[in-house]
Design a protein around this motif. Sequence first.
Motif, PDB file in Angstrom:
ATOM      1  N   ALA A  55       0.846  -1.187   0.000  1.00  0.00           N
ATOM      2  CA  ALA A  55       0.000   0.000   0.000  1.00  0.00           C
ATOM      3  C   ALA A  55       0.883   1.240   0.000  1.00  0.00           C
ATOM      4  O   ALA A  55       2.007   1.218   0.509  1.00  0.00           O
ATOM      5  N   GLU A  56       0.372   2.333  -0.560  1.00  0.00           N
ATOM      6  CA  GLU A  56       1.080   3.603  -0.477  1.00  0.00           C
ATOM      7  C   GLU A  56       1.164   4.076   0.969  1.00  0.00           C
ATOM      8  O   GLU A  56       2.165   4.622   1.411  1.00  0.00           O
ATOM      9  N   LYS A  57       0.095   3.858   1.707  1.00  0.00           N
ATOM     10  CA  LYS A  57       0.055   4.204   3.132  1.00  0.00           C
ATOM     11  C   LYS A  57      -0.801   3.187   3.871  1.00  0.00           C
ATOM     12  O   LYS A  57      -1.688   2.557   3.302  1.00  0.00           O
ATOM     13  N   TYR A  58      -0.500   3.058   5.150  1.00  0.00           N
ATOM     14  CA  TYR A  58      -1.303   2.215   6.031  1.00  0.00           C
ATOM     15  C   TYR A  58      -1.938   3.101   7.100  1.00  0.00           C
ATOM     16  O   TYR A  58      -1.317   4.041   7.592  1.00  0.00           O
ATOM     17  N   ALA A  59      -3.167   2.807   7.444  1.00  0.00           N
ATOM     18  CA  ALA A  59      -3.843   3.478   8.560  1.00  0.00           C
ATOM     19  C   ALA A  59      -3.796   2.561   9.769  1.00  0.00           C
ATOM     20  O   ALA A  59      -4.024   1.357   9.665  1.00  0.00           O
ATOM     21  N   VAL A  60      -3.468   3.150  10.924  1.00  0.00           N
ATOM     22  CA  VAL A  60      -3.290   2.361  12.142  1.00  0.00           C
ATOM     23  C   VAL A  60      -4.241   2.884  13.217  1.00  0.00           C
ATOM     24  O   VAL A  60      -4.346   4.095  13.442  1.00  0.00           O
ATOM     25  N   TYR A  61      -4.960   1.975  13.870  1.00  0.00           N
ATOM     26  CA  TYR A  61      -5.981   2.329  14.857  1.00  0.00           C
ATOM     27  C   TYR A  61      -5.643   1.709  16.208  1.00  0.00           C
ATOM     28  O   TYR A  61      -5.166   0.569  16.294  1.00  0.00           O
ATOM     29  N   LEU A  62      -5.915   2.471  17.262  1.00  0.00           N
ATOM     30  CA  LEU A  62      -5.895   1.960  18.627  1.00  0.00           C
ATOM     31  C   LEU A  62      -7.334   2.000  19.106  1.00  0.00           C
ATOM     32  O   LEU A  62      -7.902   3.080  19.310  1.00  0.00           O
ATOM     33  N   GLY A  63      -7.929   0.823  19.228  1.00  0.00           N
ATOM     34  CA  GLY A  63      -9.369   0.768  19.450  1.00  0.00           C
ATOM     35  C   GLY A  63     -10.078   1.292  18.216  1.00  0.00           C
ATOM     36  O   GLY A  63      -9.756   0.915  17.081  1.00  0.00           O
ATOM     37  N   ASP A  64     -11.007   2.206  18.408  1.00  0.00           N
ATOM     38  CA  ASP A  64     -11.740   2.794  17.283  1.00  0.00           C
ATOM     39  C   ASP A  64     -11.134   4.105  16.799  1.00  0.00           C
ATOM     40  O   ASP A  64     -11.652   4.742  15.878  1.00  0.00           O
ATOM     41  N   VAL A  65     -10.043   4.536  17.414  1.00  0.00           N
ATOM     42  CA  VAL A  65      -9.439   5.832  17.105  1.00  0.00           C
ATOM     43  C   VAL A  65      -8.250   5.643  16.165  1.00  0.00           C
ATOM     44  O   VAL A  65      -7.352   4.835  16.428  1.00  0.00           O
ATOM     45  N   LYS A  66      -8.263   6.399  15.088  1.00  0.00           N
ATOM     46  CA  LYS A  66      -7.157   6.356  14.148  1.00  0.00           C
ATOM     47  C   LYS A  66      -5.944   7.063  14.755  1.00  0.00           C
ATOM     48  O   LYS A  66      -5.962   8.259  15.012  1.00  0.00           O
ATOM     49  N   SER A  67      -4.884   6.302  14.966  1.00  0.00           N
ATOM     50  CA  SER A  67      -3.690   6.854  15.606  1.00  0.00           C
ATOM     51  C   SER A  67      -2.759   7.524  14.624  1.00  0.00           C
ATOM     52  O   SER A  67      -1.946   8.376  15.008  1.00  0.00           O
ATOM     53  N   GLY A  68      -2.827   7.139  13.365  1.00  0.00           N
ATOM     54  CA  GLY A  68      -1.952   7.761  12.387  1.00  0.00           C
ATOM     55  C   GLY A  68      -1.905   6.990  11.094  1.00  0.00           C
ATOM     56  O   GLY A  68      -2.566   5.965  10.918  1.00  0.00           O
ATOM     57  N   GLU A  69      -1.104   7.529  10.174  1.00  0.00           N
ATOM     58  CA  GLU A  69      -0.856   6.908   8.889  1.00  0.00           C
ATOM     59  C   GLU A  69       0.650   6.748   8.726  1.00  0.00           C
ATOM     60  O   GLU A  69       1.432   7.527   9.263  1.00  0.00           O
ATOM     61  N   THR A  70       1.054   5.726   7.963  1.00  0.00           N
ATOM     62  CA  THR A  70       2.481   5.512   7.774  1.00  0.00           C
ATOM     63  C   THR A  70       2.748   4.851   6.433  1.00  0.00           C
ATOM     64  O   THR A  70       1.958   4.030   5.966  1.00  0.00           O
ATOM     65  N   ARG A  71       3.849   5.232   5.826  1.00  0.00           N
ATOM     66  CA  ARG A  71       4.331   4.544   4.633  1.00  0.00           C
ATOM     67  C   ARG A  71       5.251   3.389   5.004  1.00  0.00           C
ATOM     68  O   ARG A  71       5.599   2.567   4.158  1.00  0.00           O
ATOM     69  N   ALA A  72       5.675   3.366   6.247  1.00  0.00           N
ATOM     70  CA  ALA A  72       6.531   2.290   6.738  1.00  0.00           C
ATOM     71  C   ALA A  72       5.684   1.064   7.073  1.00  0.00           C
ATOM     72  O   ALA A  72       4.453   1.098   6.996  1.00  0.00           O
ATOM     73  N   THR A  73       6.350  -0.007   7.475  1.00  0.00           N
ATOM     74  CA  THR A  73       5.637  -1.217   7.881  1.00  0.00           C
ATOM     75  C   THR A  73       5.829  -1.476   9.375  1.00  0.00           C
ATOM     76  O   THR A  73       5.926  -2.615   9.826  1.00  0.00           O
ATOM     77  N   ASN A  74       5.923  -0.367  10.130  1.00  0.00           N
ATOM     78  CA  ASN A  74       5.957  -0.461  11.587  1.00  0.00           C
ATOM     79  C   ASN A  74       5.285   0.779  12.156  1.00  0.00           C
ATOM     80  O   ASN A  74       5.167   1.809  11.485  1.00  0.00           O
TER      81      ASN A  74
END
Length: 503
Positions: A23-42
């Motif tokens: 993916a160009e970017k990944y969206a990361v969530y903690l619970g139902d809240v979006k914590s951020g986006e990243t181009r990395a895989t961590n």
Amino acid sequence: MIHTVVFEDKIKIWWDYKKLGKAEKYAVYLGDVKSGETRATNFEFADLMPETEYEITVALEGENEIESEKIAVLTHPAKRVIDVTMPPYLAVGNGKVLNTAAIQRALDDCRPDECVYIPDGNFLTGALDMKSNTELRLSKKAVLTGSSEAKDYLPKIHSRFEGTERECYRSLINTGTLDRNGGYNCENVIIRGGTIYGGGQKLRKSIIDAEREELQAELRAKGASDEEIYSYNVTSRFPGFARGRLFQIANTKGVVIADVTCGFSPSWNVHMIYSDDITTCGCKIRSKGISNGDGWDPDSSTNCILFDTEFDTGDDCVAIKSGINPEGNVINKPTEHVKVFDCKTIGYGHGICIGSEMSGGVNDVTFWNCDVYDTFNGIFVKAPEERGGYVKNFSVYNCRAPQIKVQTSKYCCNVAENAAENPPVLENFRFEDLVLRGVERYWDNRPIEKCYAVSLIGAAKPGYAIKNVVIKNVKIEPRPLLADQEMYFENVENVTIENVEAE
């Protein structure tokens, strides 16, 4: 599959983008809240509560986010803190007082539910040993500085350096006892936070001088002449082989080195030997100006993970090893299941490599999302014919580098009478989604030189060509052509080339 590195107050996650999905970017969530986006895989979640379960989701981001995976993670219990500046330890962080005894006493006292804490300050120390179930935690402004005196790393211990077992000065931090025939004798060690620097060039010189004096005394005792001793001093590299590292991880299972700025060892920095399950993440490794200043070296070890780490090294950023001929062939302990991703270099350095000490074999190594664009060698498999052994199942995805090299050419530290019976077996390589520069950049300010973007040179002996290579989706950046071609193959069989673009 999402993998985790868990602390009491923090969770780091990582995933293989080939398995989870590119993916160009990944969206990361903690619970139902979006914590951020990243181009990395961590990704890292900080400021969490101990002994609390968190639900984490990673989604491929596009026009419509597609949930890829959801996991539940329980943070660790809070640990009781052993502050090395408090009684009975009373370490002093002024950069002058030698604190070896105080810090070692704290490490010896540390129980599994405790951590040894280095607060703000500069704490000078000699060699330290960490036992099983121990954590060394540094504050953000804490600096643990290795002494520059060789005597502070005695007595010597059994180690392995440049591919051969030998007696060496102790490293700044040591885990386990080296035993090629034994199992793991240390486990569950954590080192995190702050800055840990070795004794650097001064310690390197101190050890070499001390070792040379010892060897001179041995030669004189055997009746050697002054001329013979002088000749030995000029030509021999052996005094330098006795140097310790920054971290020596021997016969150890389960080590995490996280969020540490570290480096300036007298030789290599993170060196794991006959060990398993070693994770290094969120670190900055510095050794510019240090001879043999490798950054991260798995050596006859398995399941080693390196991610989100920045390098500025005086030699290889990463060097994957398994011993030198003939000893490495006899011990026959391969390095396997290594993953290096989301890493970059900020200085020159030599790049990311396998070898040249690979006589015990190297198998299942994957690099992805790494930027070694300004390094000398880029991505390099150094597999001299004399070494024997093998390198199998090596993949590189989504990286920027000056070049890709797989070569069986001669390399240092070989003598003909010690050569393996057969050249290395080199097979099953995949290079995909790469940007290659096609030039070499030296670390000593010499002019940039053009080179092949991909160079594969196998052994001439029948049956030992490089086999089964895929080169796919590779962009070679504009530069003066080298001999009117971008890639060079010699003694290579079954090569698939798809969508290679040379501008």
